[in-house]
Design an enzyme around this catalytic site. Structure first.
Site, PDB file in Angstrom:
ATOM      1  N   GLU A   1      -1.381  -0.324   8.367  1.00 48.37           N
ATOM      2  CA  GLU A   1      -2.735  -1.067   9.148  1.00 48.37           C
ATOM      3  C   GLU A   1      -1.870  -1.904   9.942  1.00 48.37           C
ATOM      4  OE1 GLU A   1      -3.300  -4.759   6.243  1.00 48.37           O
ATOM      5  OE2 GLU A   1      -2.336  -3.162   4.856  1.00 48.37           O
TER       6      GLU A   1
ATOM      7  N   ARG B   1      -0.850  -5.101  -6.100  1.00 44.32           N
ATOM      8  CA  ARG B   1      -0.821  -6.139  -6.270  1.00 44.32           C
ATOM      9  C   ARG B   1       0.688  -6.369  -7.005  1.00 44.32           C
ATOM     10  NH1 ARG B   1      -6.093  -6.908  -8.347  1.00 44.32           N
ATOM     11  NH2 ARG B   1      -7.542  -6.995  -6.560  1.00 44.32           N
TER      12      ARG B   1
ATOM     13  N   HIS C   1       3.438  -7.580   1.598  1.00 48.12           N
ATOM     14  CA  HIS C   1       2.715  -8.440   2.781  1.00 48.12           C
ATOM     15  C   HIS C   1       1.602  -9.302   1.826  1.00 48.12           C
ATOM     16  CE1 HIS C   1       0.218  -4.874   2.617  1.00 48.12           C
ATOM     17  NE2 HIS C   1      -0.820  -5.527   2.794  1.00 48.12           N
TER      18      HIS C   1
ATOM     19  N   HIS D   1       0.900  -1.382   0.025  1.00 49.72           N
ATOM     20  CA  HIS D   1      -0.155   0.198  -0.135  1.00 49.72           C
ATOM     21  C   HIS D   1       0.862   1.231   0.076  1.00 49.72           C
ATOM     22  CE1 HIS D   1      -3.292  -2.695   0.966  1.00 49.72           C
ATOM     23  NE2 HIS D   1      -2.871  -3.195   1.956  1.00 49.72           N
TER      24      HIS D   1
END
Length: 317
Positions: free
Chosen positions: A117, A195, A175, A100
């Site tokens: 996150e 991605r 991740h 991200h």
């Protein structure tokens, strides 16, 4: 009127999603064949939480907050958008290898904020784990080569996890959640995902999902390694702070019989029950708390008491 608000989540189907959240004790309502993600606390346009009790019953949480900005609290009102998104995620198989962007890159490129996150492991199969960061620092050219050759996982840091583990994942960290994991995620209110690799899978129409190699290479921190529970701090006998950053503070709350805390005027608090059951009382209102329930506690609600035997992931700003 300020009171504890129980929420109905939006649910998301995905090729890697499982059935634990829609079957049995979690009992979430699916809109597709599976529930990969349950957006428990969400004011995001792609999936909004709905209040189910009290004065604001059947209303979108975003609309309730728009009418009552003080529900955000002083810190919450510093953001130009509702700052966080809380999810339950069930991975039957591996998620894509992804990354991200930061706020700076995302605002410039996507017109939306980036994504930092935190993951709290609710359940994990034996030997199950996640990819977070790299085994050792890697050059961007080497990473690009690994992507072309399809062997990026050889370079990633695989972490075996168990129930109760926590990982903090700043933007820029490569991740992926692997198969057999059920977790609670607290994140910035953003849906931007780049991605890098998706195991050459296809969707129900036989199409491979889109990759975002160039953008992913732009934002990836190739030196980043993440460790389990590296940010956990015991605050009191009932509370462990799991992660704290400028976007959110996430904590594990454990109640054995009864626990009282204060919802101050600086921030709202959300609670997602990840084990057990009980009840919550605040402002003269009492709500049952079952496994998977999420409640929104407006800022300034004051004395709040939890009863029963349960664990909950709490989030605030």
């Amino acid at each position: 009127m300020s009171y504890p608000m129980k929420l109905i989540p939006a649910t998301v189907e995905a090729v890697w999603g499982g059935n634990r959240l829609k079957d049995g004790k979690w009992n979430k309502k699916a809109v597709g064949a599976n529930i990969a993600e349950s957006w428990e606390l969400s004011c995001h346009e792609k999936g909004e939480s709905i209040v189910v009790n009290g004065e604001y019953s059947s209303r979108k949480l975003s609309g309730v907050i728009a009418e009552n900005p003080d529900f955000l609290g002083d810190k919450g009102k510093e953001f130009s958008f509702f700052p966080i998104l809380v999810k339950l995620i069930d991975s039957k198989s591996n998620l894509s290898i992804q990354v991200h962007p930061s706020d700076e890159y995302a605002l410039k490129t996507e017109g939306e904020y980036g994504k930092t996150e935190m993951w709290y492991i609710v359940d994990a199969k034996k030997g199950g784990g996640v990819y977070c960061g790299f085994k050792e620092p890697i050059a961007k050219s080497q990473l690009e080569k690994a992507l072309k050759e399809g062997n990026i996982t050889d370079y990633l840091n695989f972490i075996e996890v168990k129930k109760g583990d926590c990982l903090f994942i700043p933007s820029g960290t490569v991740h992926a959640i692997c198969g057999g994991i059920l977790l609670c995620e607290v994140q910035q209110n953003s849906s931007i995902t780049y991605r890098l690799y998706d195991y050459d899978r296809t969707d129900s129409d036989g199409n491979k999902r889109q990759l975002h190699i160039d953008k992913a290479l732009d934002v990836t921190d190739t030196s980043k390694t993440v460790k389990v529970n590296e940010n956990s701090i015991i605050k009191d006998a009932n509370t462990v702070e799991l992660a704290s950053c400028k976007y959110f503070v996430a904590s594990e709350l454990t109640c054995e019989d009864e626990y009282t805390f204060d919802v101050a005027s600086d921030s709202f608090v959300s609670m997602t029950v990840v084990d057990g059951n009980g009840a919550i009382m605040a402002g003269g209102n009492c709500l049952s708390l079952d496994l998977g329930d999420t409640v929104f506690l407006p800022a300034g609600l004051g004395k709040t008491t939890v009863y029963g035997n349960l664990k909950a992931i709490c989030a605030k700003v």
